[in-house]
Design a protein around this motif. Structure first.
Motif, PDB file in Angstrom:
ATOM      1  N   ALA A  31       0.816  -1.215   0.000  1.00 39.28           N
ATOM      2  CA  ALA A  31       0.000   0.000   0.000  1.00 39.28           C
ATOM      3  C   ALA A  31       0.853   1.270   0.000  1.00 39.28           C
ATOM      4  O   ALA A  31       0.565   2.208  -0.743  1.00 39.28           O
ATOM      5  CB  ALA A  31      -0.934  -0.003   1.217  1.00 39.28           C
ATOM      6  N   ILE A  32       1.908   1.303   0.815  1.00 39.48           N
ATOM      7  CA  ILE A  32       2.692   2.552   0.903  1.00 39.48           C
ATOM      8  C   ILE A  32       3.752   2.668  -0.193  1.00 39.48           C
ATOM      9  O   ILE A  32       4.233   3.767  -0.462  1.00 39.48           O
ATOM     10  CB  ILE A  32       3.343   2.752   2.293  1.00 39.48           C
ATOM     11  CG1 ILE A  32       4.376   1.700   2.595  1.00 39.48           C
ATOM     12  CG2 ILE A  32       2.292   2.863   3.363  1.00 39.48           C
ATOM     13  CD1 ILE A  32       5.256   2.055   3.767  1.00 39.48           C
ATOM     14  N   THR A  33       4.092   1.567  -0.836  1.00 37.03           N
ATOM     15  CA  THR A  33       5.092   1.619  -1.894  1.00 37.03           C
ATOM     16  C   THR A  33       4.600   2.440  -3.085  1.00 37.03           C
ATOM     17  O   THR A  33       5.404   2.972  -3.842  1.00 37.03           O
ATOM     18  CB  THR A  33       5.486   0.193  -2.335  1.00 37.03           C
ATOM     19  OG1 THR A  33       5.977  -0.508  -1.192  1.00 37.03           O
ATOM     20  CG2 THR A  33       6.581   0.200  -3.387  1.00 37.03           C
ATOM     21  N   GLN A  34       3.292   2.585  -3.232  1.00 42.86           N
ATOM     22  CA  GLN A  34       2.751   3.374  -4.343  1.00 42.86           C
ATOM     23  C   GLN A  34       3.023   4.872  -4.187  1.00 42.86           C
ATOM     24  O   GLN A  34       2.878   5.623  -5.144  1.00 42.86           O
ATOM     25  CB  GLN A  34       1.258   3.131  -4.473  1.00 42.86           C
ATOM     26  CG  GLN A  34       0.435   3.676  -3.314  1.00 42.86           C
ATOM     27  CD  GLN A  34      -1.028   3.368  -3.440  1.00 42.86           C
ATOM     28  OE1 GLN A  34      -1.551   3.265  -4.540  1.00 42.86           O
ATOM     29  NE2 GLN A  34      -1.703   3.210  -2.309  1.00 42.86           N
ATOM     30  N   TYR A  35       3.428   5.294  -2.981  1.00 42.80           N
ATOM     31  CA  TYR A  35       3.721   6.708  -2.750  1.00 42.80           C
ATOM     32  C   TYR A  35       5.220   6.950  -2.825  1.00 42.80           C
ATOM     33  O   TYR A  35       6.017   6.133  -2.375  1.00 42.80           O
ATOM     34  CB  TYR A  35       3.203   7.139  -1.367  1.00 42.80           C
ATOM     35  CG  TYR A  35       1.701   7.028  -1.240  1.00 42.80           C
ATOM     36  CD1 TYR A  35       0.867   7.960  -1.839  1.00 42.80           C
ATOM     37  CD2 TYR A  35       1.127   5.981  -0.529  1.00 42.80           C
ATOM     38  CE1 TYR A  35      -0.508   7.862  -1.732  1.00 42.80           C
ATOM     39  CE2 TYR A  35      -0.252   5.871  -0.411  1.00 42.80           C
ATOM     40  CZ  TYR A  35      -1.058   6.812  -1.018  1.00 42.80           C
ATOM     41  OH  TYR A  35      -2.412   6.707  -0.915  1.00 42.80           O
ATOM     42  N   GLU A  36       5.582   8.119  -3.361  1.00 41.84           N
ATOM     43  CA  GLU A  36       7.001   8.456  -3.494  1.00 41.84           C
ATOM     44  C   GLU A  36       7.596   9.011  -2.207  1.00 41.84           C
ATOM     45  O   GLU A  36       8.800   9.187  -2.104  1.00 41.84           O
ATOM     46  CB  GLU A  36       7.190   9.472  -4.621  1.00 41.84           C
ATOM     47  CG  GLU A  36       6.473  10.781  -4.354  1.00 41.84           C
ATOM     48  CD  GLU A  36       6.499  11.731  -5.537  1.00 41.84           C
ATOM     49  OE1 GLU A  36       6.904  12.883  -5.333  1.00 41.84           O
ATOM     50  OE2 GLU A  36       6.125  11.322  -6.638  1.00 41.84           O
ATOM     51  N   ALA A  40       5.943   7.452  10.882  1.00 44.11           N
ATOM     52  CA  ALA A  40       6.200   8.851  10.531  1.00 44.11           C
ATOM     53  C   ALA A  40       6.046   8.999   9.019  1.00 44.11           C
ATOM     54  O   ALA A  40       6.717   8.310   8.254  1.00 44.11           O
ATOM     55  CB  ALA A  40       7.600   9.268  10.970  1.00 44.11           C
ATOM     56  N   ILE A  41       5.141   9.896   8.624  1.00 41.80           N
ATOM     57  CA  ILE A  41       4.876  10.152   7.203  1.00 41.80           C
ATOM     58  C   ILE A  41       5.549  11.470   6.864  1.00 41.80           C
ATOM     59  O   ILE A  41       5.181  12.516   7.406  1.00 41.80           O
ATOM     60  CB  ILE A  41       3.362  10.232   6.945  1.00 41.80           C
ATOM     61  CG1 ILE A  41       2.671   8.963   7.448  1.00 41.80           C
ATOM     62  CG2 ILE A  41       3.083  10.481   5.464  1.00 41.80           C
ATOM     63  CD1 ILE A  41       1.175   9.087   7.585  1.00 41.80           C
ATOM     64  N   GLU A  53      -5.464  11.264   1.386  1.00 38.87           N
ATOM     65  CA  GLU A  53      -5.388  10.041   0.585  1.00 38.87           C
ATOM     66  C   GLU A  53      -4.525   8.985   1.278  1.00 38.87           C
ATOM     67  O   GLU A  53      -4.891   7.803   1.329  1.00 38.87           O
ATOM     68  CB  GLU A  53      -4.804  10.382  -0.793  1.00 38.87           C
ATOM     69  CG  GLU A  53      -4.677   9.201  -1.724  1.00 38.87           C
ATOM     70  CD  GLU A  53      -3.973   9.556  -3.026  1.00 38.87           C
ATOM     71  OE1 GLU A  53      -3.433   8.634  -3.646  1.00 38.87           O
ATOM     72  OE2 GLU A  53      -3.941  10.743  -3.411  1.00 38.87           O
ATOM     73  N   ILE A  54      -3.411   9.397   1.822  1.00 39.92           N
ATOM     74  CA  ILE A  54      -2.521   8.460   2.526  1.00 39.92           C
ATOM     75  C   ILE A  54      -3.221   7.884   3.751  1.00 39.92           C
ATOM     76  O   ILE A  54      -3.159   6.673   3.994  1.00 39.92           O
ATOM     77  CB  ILE A  54      -1.193   9.159   2.915  1.00 39.92           C
ATOM     78  CG1 ILE A  54      -0.400   9.503   1.655  1.00 39.92           C
ATOM     79  CG2 ILE A  54      -0.371   8.274   3.852  1.00 39.92           C
ATOM     80  CD1 ILE A  54       0.797  10.407   1.899  1.00 39.92           C
TER      81      ILE A  54
END
Length: 77
Positions: A20-25, A57-58, A66-67
């Motif tokens: 799921a988080i790999t889709q975000y840069e 931590a984002i 969205e995240i």
């Protein structure tokens, strides 16, 4: 930067979380005690104590809604 608590208490949850988080840069760090690891690293995640909640931590202010929607299955209330 935003920090939330998540639970990754099964192998399937860890795999789906990383996918799921790999889709975000953006950068994501998992913090457990004094350990900080890259949240996109499956091997790193398995080095943590997954029986306890983990801080995530984002490292962005963009697209947080969205995240957070993507992370909803893992968030602790």
């Amino acid at each position: 930067m935003k920090t939330v608590q998540i639970s990754l208490n099964s192998i399937d949850k860890v795999k789906s979380f990383v996918n799921a988080i790999t889709q975000y840069e953006y950068d994501f760090d998992l913090i457990s005690g004094r350990y900080v690891i890259d949240a996109k690293s499956i091997m790193g995640i398995f080095s943590l104590d997954l029986s306890k909640p983990i801080d995530l931590a984002i490292h962005t202010e963009e697209h947080l809604d969205e995240i957070m929607e993507t992370l909803s299955p893992y968030l602790l209330s």
